[in-house]
Design an enzyme around this catalytic site. Structure first.
Site, mmCIF file in Angstrom:
data_model
loop_
_atom_site.group_PDB
_atom_site.id
_atom_site.type_symbol
_atom_site.label_atom_id
_atom_site.label_comp_id
_atom_site.label_asym_id
_atom_site.label_seq_id
_atom_site.Cartn_x
_atom_site.Cartn_y
_atom_site.Cartn_z
ATOM 1 N N GLU A 88 0.809 -1.227 0.000
ATOM 2 C CA GLU A 88 0.000 0.000 0.000
ATOM 3 C C GLU A 88 0.841 1.276 0.000
ATOM 4 O O GLU A 88 0.628 2.171 0.816
ATOM 5 C CB GLU A 88 -0.926 -0.001 1.233
HETATM 6 C C1 NGO Z 1 -4.212 -4.673 4.592
HETATM 7 C C2 NGO Z 1 -3.245 -3.569 4.956
HETATM 8 C C3 NGO Z 1 -3.043 -3.433 6.458
HETATM 9 C C4 NGO Z 1 -4.380 -3.469 7.193
HETATM 10 C C5 NGO Z 1 -5.119 -4.733 6.815
HETATM 11 C C6 NGO Z 1 -6.463 -4.800 7.503
HETATM 12 C C7 NGO Z 1 -2.122 -5.327 4.128
HETATM 13 C C8 NGO Z 1 -1.041 -6.204 3.646
HETATM 14 N N1 NGO Z 1 -2.035 -4.042 4.312
HETATM 15 O O1 NGO Z 1 -3.330 -5.806 4.474
HETATM 16 O O2 NGO Z 1 -2.372 -2.236 6.726
HETATM 17 O O3 NGO Z 1 -4.149 -3.453 8.581
HETATM 18 O O4 NGO Z 1 -5.313 -4.841 5.433
HETATM 19 O O5 NGO Z 1 -7.197 -5.924 7.157
#
Ligand code: NGO
Length: 516
Positions: free
Chosen positions: A328
């Site tokens: 992200e």
């Molecule tokens: C995503 C995000 C995390 C969140 C999570 C919550 C990933 C790999 N990055 O998973 O920052 O906490 O969802 O479900």
């Protein structure tokens, strides 16, 4: 004391006795099948009637520390001395090493005269002991003597894992979990042959691991109030971390540390504004938004910081993997992301570790010797397939199957819902080998169930969201595909429930499961 063969067969065939008599509770006579184990064993050949009974005469034979672990499991509830000897005796449970069972496999043979547990490695003995524990009545979990028939069903189990990596993750950044809570969790996951625990140690809200070269990371990022919504705070000292690594290793669990970068770094930047491009400290953030922070990928100081962190983490981590996040990164320019990975992936190798990251790192041509953690929902991920074709390996954590922080359904408390509701059947109903098209089976190292902690604070919250779903993921990772069977799984899980009750675990009593 020897019991005639016929009598044992009859005892084992009796239904569970729950009635109490004037002489106190009746001894527990639970008919346990050799095939009742979670996760399902690879092969079981029952020998009905050829059961072994643990008595006050039984000894444990073995020279591994696993013999001590077995004794510690069996002594409290049986009340027997169960001395450990290194010389074979009659009426014993023998633990022995021999070649041919693989890194984690074992053979458990049970007959009237004794039990033999054979494995090549310590890990195999450990796994065999987890199986043996489940073959004894639930009362074996009690911490003081109980009246029960301590019968192990006769037959042979040959068992080995489908995948070398069966993992789960705790997110210490969104809400800190104490070393005690982590140890309790390790005890609970190891029962199901989960052998990796990934610790998400940094994020926008907090920084949870001591780094000597950058002390303000934990002074600021681990301060009280750095949890989601301003809750909690805290961090692991190096001593805490090393002790957790040792505790986990005793239980065949490898700790994997994760520092998430170049995104998810707001906490680091509030401590060290020089890690931003404009040098201005951002405000501390304890909301749940993602994707807004980034290290300044064009500045040298970023790489000094990253190298210090990787070096110190590698020094205190004996396991092979070091996780660098990489997910992200919406605030990092794409070219900058690739430049960052081109420098950082080799740094992990420089300190002797295998680079591990969320699947986004697969966009980098430098990721060929890395492990990618697939956390997507859709089947089509060209950059993952390309990275795997170039040599990267995969851990499967599809969010809509394995994310333990998703809610079970609309009614249960806690959890997020962005990847959907995940009831036990959903967590169980998939196959890592066919999830993504074009991925050779040999590229899949295993499975992991992450438990992000935006919505959870206490140990109860952790256990409620993890159990029973984590057992489904453990079975997907351990058991051969040929044993995959929802009807069998739900009935074995239902029969396991009383052990959690005895343990005081607040698990989700899923309506899908016929709880005993
Ligand atoms: C995503 C995000 C995390 C969140 C999570 C919550 C990933 C790999 N990055 O998973 O920052 O906490 O969802 O479900």
């Amino acid at each position: 004391m020897r019991v005639p063969r016929l009598a044992v067969a009859l005892v084992v065939a009796l239904p569970l006795v729950t009635a109490t008599t004037s002489a106190g509770p009746a001894p527990e006579r639970m008919p346990i099948a050799l095939t009742s184990v979670l996760p399902a064993v690879a092969e079981a050949v029952p020998a009905p009637g050829d059961d072994f009974r643990i008595t006050s005469d039984t000894t444990i034979v073995g020279d591994d520390d696993i013999a001590d672990q077995l004794a510690a499991i069996l002594r409290p509830a049986t009340g027997f001395a169960l001395p450990i000897s290194t010389r074979p005796t009659e009426d014993s449970i023998r633990l022995r090493r021999e070649p041919g069972h693989g890194a984690e496999g074992y053979r458990l043979t049970v007959h009237r005269d004794g039990v033999e547990l054979l494995a090549t490695e310590r890990a195999g003995l450990f796994n065999g002991v987890q199986t043996l524990r489940q073959l004894l009545p639930t009362a074996i979990e009690a911490d003081s003597p109980r009246r029960a028939e301590w019968i192990v069903p006769g037959g042979t189990i040959n068992d080995r894992p489908r995948y070398a990596y069966r993992g789960t993750m705790l997110d210490l950044a969104r809400h800190f979990h104490t070393p005690d809570e982590i140890r309790t969790h390790i005890d609970r996951i190891a029962r199901f042959k989960i052998n990796h625990l990934h610790l998400h140690l940094s994020d926008d809200q907090g920084w949870r691991i001591q780094i000597d070269a950058w002390p303000r990371l934990t002074e600021v990022g681990g301060a009280p109030g750095t949890g989601v919504g301003g809750a909690g705070g805290g961090f692991l000292t190096k001593a805490d971390y090393r002790e957790l690594v040792r505790y986990a290793a005793d239980r065949n669990v490898t700790i994997i540390p994760e520092i998430d970068m170049p995104g998810h770094v707001n906490a680091a930047q509030t401590a060290y504004p020089e890690l931003t491009c404009d040098g201005v400290a951002p405000r501390p953030r304890t909301d749940m938004r993602v994707g807004y922070s980034t290290l300044c990928v064009r500045e040298e100081i970023t790489y000094r910081f990253v190298e210090d962190v990787i070096r110190e983490l590698a020094e205190m981590t004996p396991g092979p993997y070091l996780h660098i996040g990489g997910d992200e990164t919406f605030a990092t320019p794409h070219g900058g992301y690739l430049a960052f990975q081109r420098r950082v992936l080799p740094l992990v190798e420089k300190y002797g570790k295998i680079p591990y990251g969320w699947h986004e790192i697969g966009q980098s041509p430098a990721a060929t010797r890395s492990v990618l953690q697939f956390w997507g929902r859709e089947r089509n991920h060209p950059s993952v397939a390309t990275a795997v074709a170039a040599g990267a390996r995969l851990i499967m954590s599809p969010a809509n199957r394995t994310y333990l922080d998703m809610e079970y359904d609309l009614l249960t408390p806690g959890g997020l819902d962005w990847a959907g509701a995940i009831e036990v059947s959903t967590a169980y109903g998939w196959d890592p080998a066919t999830l993504l098209p074009g991925i050779p089976a040999a590229s899949i190292l295993g499975v992991e169930a992450p438990l992000w902690s935006e919505t959870l604070r206490t140990e109860d919250d952790i256990e409620f969201l993890a159990f029973p779903r984590l057992v489904a993921i453990a079975e997907i990772g351990w058991s051969p595909r040929a044993t995959h069977d929802w009807a069998s799984f739900r009935s074995r899980l239902g029969a396991y429930g009383p052990r959690w009750v005895r343990d005081g675990l607040r698990f989700h009593r899923s309506p899908e499961i016929p709880w005993s």
